[in-house]
Structure formats: C-alpha cells, structure tokens
Design an enzyme around this catalytic site. Structure first.
Site, PDB file in Angstrom:
ATOM      1  N   ASN A   9       0.873  -1.175   0.000  1.00  0.00           N
ATOM      2  CA  ASN A   9       0.000   0.000   0.000  1.00  0.00           C
ATOM      3  C   ASN A   9       0.910   1.224   0.000  1.00  0.00           C
ATOM      4  O   ASN A   9       1.522   1.538   1.015  1.00  0.00           O
ATOM      5  CB  ASN A   9      -0.893  -0.031   1.248  1.00  0.00           C
ATOM      6  CG  ASN A   9      -1.697   1.251   1.404  1.00  0.00           C
ATOM      7  OD1 ASN A   9      -1.760   2.073   0.494  1.00  0.00           O
ATOM      8  ND2 ASN A   9      -2.315   1.421   2.576  1.00  0.00           N
ATOM      9  N   LYS A  11       0.093   4.259  -0.126  1.00  0.00           N
ATOM     10  CA  LYS A  11      -0.509   5.466   0.473  1.00  0.00           C
ATOM     11  C   LYS A  11      -0.254   6.639  -0.474  1.00  0.00           C
ATOM     12  O   LYS A  11      -0.296   6.459  -1.685  1.00  0.00           O
ATOM     13  CB  LYS A  11       0.036   5.679   1.886  1.00  0.00           C
ATOM     14  CG  LYS A  11      -0.076   4.388   2.727  1.00  0.00           C
ATOM     15  CD  LYS A  11       0.169   4.578   4.175  1.00  0.00           C
ATOM     16  CE  LYS A  11       0.005   3.230   4.882  1.00  0.00           C
ATOM     17  NZ  LYS A  11       0.133   3.325   6.323  1.00  0.00           N
ATOM     18  N   HIS A  95      -9.346   1.303   5.147  1.00  0.00           N
ATOM     19  CA  HIS A  95      -8.055   1.464   5.824  1.00  0.00           C
ATOM     20  C   HIS A  95      -8.214   2.400   7.021  1.00  0.00           C
ATOM     21  O   HIS A  95      -9.008   3.335   6.977  1.00  0.00           O
ATOM     22  CB  HIS A  95      -7.017   2.017   4.833  1.00  0.00           C
ATOM     23  CG  HIS A  95      -5.632   1.964   5.372  1.00  0.00           C
ATOM     24  ND1 HIS A  95      -5.150   2.915   6.243  1.00  0.00           N
ATOM     25  CD2 HIS A  95      -4.642   1.057   5.209  1.00  0.00           C
ATOM     26  CE1 HIS A  95      -3.911   2.584   6.582  1.00  0.00           C
ATOM     27  NE2 HIS A  95      -3.578   1.461   5.969  1.00  0.00           N
ATOM     28  N   GLU A  97      -6.515   4.776   8.053  1.00  0.00           N
ATOM     29  CA  GLU A  97      -6.317   6.198   7.761  1.00  0.00           C
ATOM     30  C   GLU A  97      -7.569   6.809   7.160  1.00  0.00           C
ATOM     31  O   GLU A  97      -7.859   7.991   7.377  1.00  0.00           O
ATOM     32  CB  GLU A  97      -5.094   6.377   6.839  1.00  0.00           C
ATOM     33  CG  GLU A  97      -3.807   6.147   7.617  1.00  0.00           C
ATOM     34  CD  GLU A  97      -2.673   5.527   6.806  1.00  0.00           C
ATOM     35  OE1 GLU A  97      -2.721   5.570   5.562  1.00  0.00           O
ATOM     36  OE2 GLU A  97      -1.741   4.987   7.442  1.00  0.00           O
ATOM     37  N   GLU A 167      -5.018  -4.818  10.727  1.00  0.00           N
ATOM     38  CA  GLU A 167      -3.994  -3.785  10.885  1.00  0.00           C
ATOM     39  C   GLU A 167      -4.226  -3.037  12.199  1.00  0.00           C
ATOM     40  O   GLU A 167      -4.997  -2.069  12.237  1.00  0.00           O
ATOM     41  CB  GLU A 167      -4.058  -2.788   9.720  1.00  0.00           C
ATOM     42  CG  GLU A 167      -3.791  -3.390   8.372  1.00  0.00           C
ATOM     43  CD  GLU A 167      -3.222  -2.373   7.384  1.00  0.00           C
ATOM     44  OE1 GLU A 167      -2.182  -2.669   6.795  1.00  0.00           O
ATOM     45  OE2 GLU A 167      -3.795  -1.282   7.243  1.00  0.00           O
ATOM     46  N   GLY A 173       2.919   2.375  10.793  1.00  0.00           N
ATOM     47  CA  GLY A 173       3.862   3.483  10.638  1.00  0.00           C
ATOM     48  C   GLY A 173       4.609   3.842  11.909  1.00  0.00           C
ATOM     49  O   GLY A 173       5.258   4.884  11.988  1.00  0.00           O
ATOM     50  N   SER A 213       3.842  -2.042  10.213  1.00  0.00           N
ATOM     51  CA  SER A 213       5.303  -2.109  10.369  1.00  0.00           C
ATOM     52  C   SER A 213       5.892  -3.460   9.954  1.00  0.00           C
ATOM     53  O   SER A 213       6.831  -3.944  10.578  1.00  0.00           O
ATOM     54  CB  SER A 213       5.717  -1.745  11.800  1.00  0.00           C
ATOM     55  OG  SER A 213       5.322  -0.412  12.103  1.00  0.00           O
TER      56      SER A 213
END
Ligand code: 13P
Length: 252
Positions: A9, A11, A95, A97, A167, A173, A213
């Site tokens: 991904n 992003k 996701h 985010e 996730e 991250g 990660s």
C-alpha cells in the site's frame, strides 16, 4: 490451501517518474515468483500506468479505495467499473487512515465492499483496534463489530474471494509490529467470526493479511503462523528491494 498474498500500500507517496522506475525494478526482481501473489496499490493517478508497466509480470494492481455507486454525479469519486476497465483487480477498503481522517465507518465500508464485489474487484477489508481500545481490553469487541458490520450482506459463494487485513492502528507506521503471537490471536479470532458468518469451508478459503510495520526482518516469523496468509505493507513496500525481501519470505 490459501495462496499467500503480499500487498504493498503506497498510500500518498511517489511521483510518476518514481512510480515508473519502481515498476521496472520490481518487475525485474520478482519475475520468477509464482507461489505468492503480489499486489501493488498505488495512488489512483498511477493505476493505469502501473497496470501497463507490470503487464507480463506476476504483479497485480489494486486501488486504495473505491466508491459505492457505479456512476453518477459524485465529483471526485472513482467506481469499481472504472477500476476494472483500466485493469485493476483489487481494492483496499476501510483502511484505518480513511476511518481516522475521512469519516469512513463500518456502514460505508460495507457499501464499498458490496460495490467492489459487484464490479469484479477483490476487496481487501481493513480492520484493527487503536492503542486506546487495546489497553481498555476492547480489541476483540472492536474487531467483531468491524467484521460483522463491514461484511454484512455478502453471499457465501462470493465471500471466499474476500481478503481481510488485520492492521492494529498502533502498529501502523510506528515501527511497533504486533508480535506473531498477538497477530495470530487476532487472525484466529477473525477466522472464527468468518466461520460464524459463512461456514467453515468458506472461512478456510478467506485470506487474512497482517499489516503494521511489516519489514524484511519480521515477515518470516509472522508468515509462520497458521492464520497469517500474507501482509499489507506500507513503508517497506516503497522500496523495491525491501519489498522483494518481504515477497520472498522464508518458510514458503
Ligand atoms: P506500515 O507498513 O508503514 O506500518 O503501514 C501499514 C499499512 O497501513 C498498510 O496498509
């Protein structure tokens, strides 16, 4: 029984030139891989370029989101038929985010999921708890609500093509990967929810990816776990060499 899937991904990273250079590099590196499915999910603007750049290679292309209507007056949105028409085959949905910054809810996740399936895209539905939720002992309750609401209304015969990505938000991250034990515990819980929803056989076919990660130095121990069928990789997928290392996880 379940073919591993390693998905990158991107992003909101890379320019067009960088995307093209990466595609050439990755295609050369992984041309021999066939026991693992490889997916790259770039920003929308590079989808078509990358479909063409990876033609003849094992790499498939997916989007990072998809709208729930097929067409209409929805300025700024992209539909499943549009994505299929340019050769995308997967779509990431829900996701964290998007949940955090763009108002995504389990209800909109579900609408996108149904649209993706209807349009012939394989959905990768993301679930996972925040650090606050984990520390409050709510991990399983959060995952259960996200899975049950997010996946409602799917026919059992279509459900086997689904991909779920676990996730944990605290691992995204941050450099803090879930241990293989923690990840396996959540994956096995998700598999149990899928059994309740779709039965044992279908649940056994759904791939559950871990994300948060993932790097070359932790992928092998994650992939060794029974219910971890692949990875959704952010930062470490942006460099072709480090993504190749993840794709070539040990123990295959
Ligand atoms: P990182 O691998 O950068 O932690 O991102 C994970 C992720 O969000 C993939 O969708």
């Amino acid at each position: 029984m379940r073919k591993p899937l390693i998905a990158g991904n991107w992003k909101m990273f890379k320019t067009l030139d960088e995307a093209g250079a990466y595609a050439g590099d990755l295609a050369r590196r992984i041309s021999d891989v066939d026991s693992t499915e490889i997916l790259v999910c770039p920003p929308f603007v590079y989808l078509q370029t990358l479909v063409q750049a990876f033609e003849g290679s094992p790499v498939k292309i997916g989007s990072q989101n998809v709208f729930w209507e097929d067409s209409g007056a929805f300025t700024g949105e992209i539909s499943a038929p549009m994505l299929r028409s340019i050769g995308a085959s997967y779509a990431i949905i829900g996701h964290s985010e998007r949940r955090q910054f763009f108002g995504e809810t389990d209800e909109t996740v579900n609408k996108r999921l149904l649209a993706a399936l209807r349009g012939g895209l394989t959905p990768i539905v993301c679930v996972g708890e925040t650090l606050e939720q984990r520390e409050a002992g709510k991990t399983f309750a959060v995952i259960e609500a996200q899975v049950k609401r997010g996946l409602s209304g799917i026919d059992t015969d279509r459900a086997s093509s689904l991909v779920v990505a676990y996730e944990p938000v605290w691992a995204i991250g941050t450099g803090k990967t879930a241990t293989p034990e923690i990840a396996q515990e959540s994956h096995s819980f998700i598999r149990g929810l899928l059994k309740d929803l779709f039965g044992d056989e279908t649940a056994g076919l759904v791939r559950i990816l871990y994300g948060g990660s993932v790097k070359g130095d932790n992928i092998d121990s994650l992939m060794a776990r029974a219910d971890i069928d692949g990875a959704l990789v952010g930062g470490a997928s942006l460099d072709a060499a480090s993504f190749e290392r993840i794709i070539r996880f040990k123990g295959q």
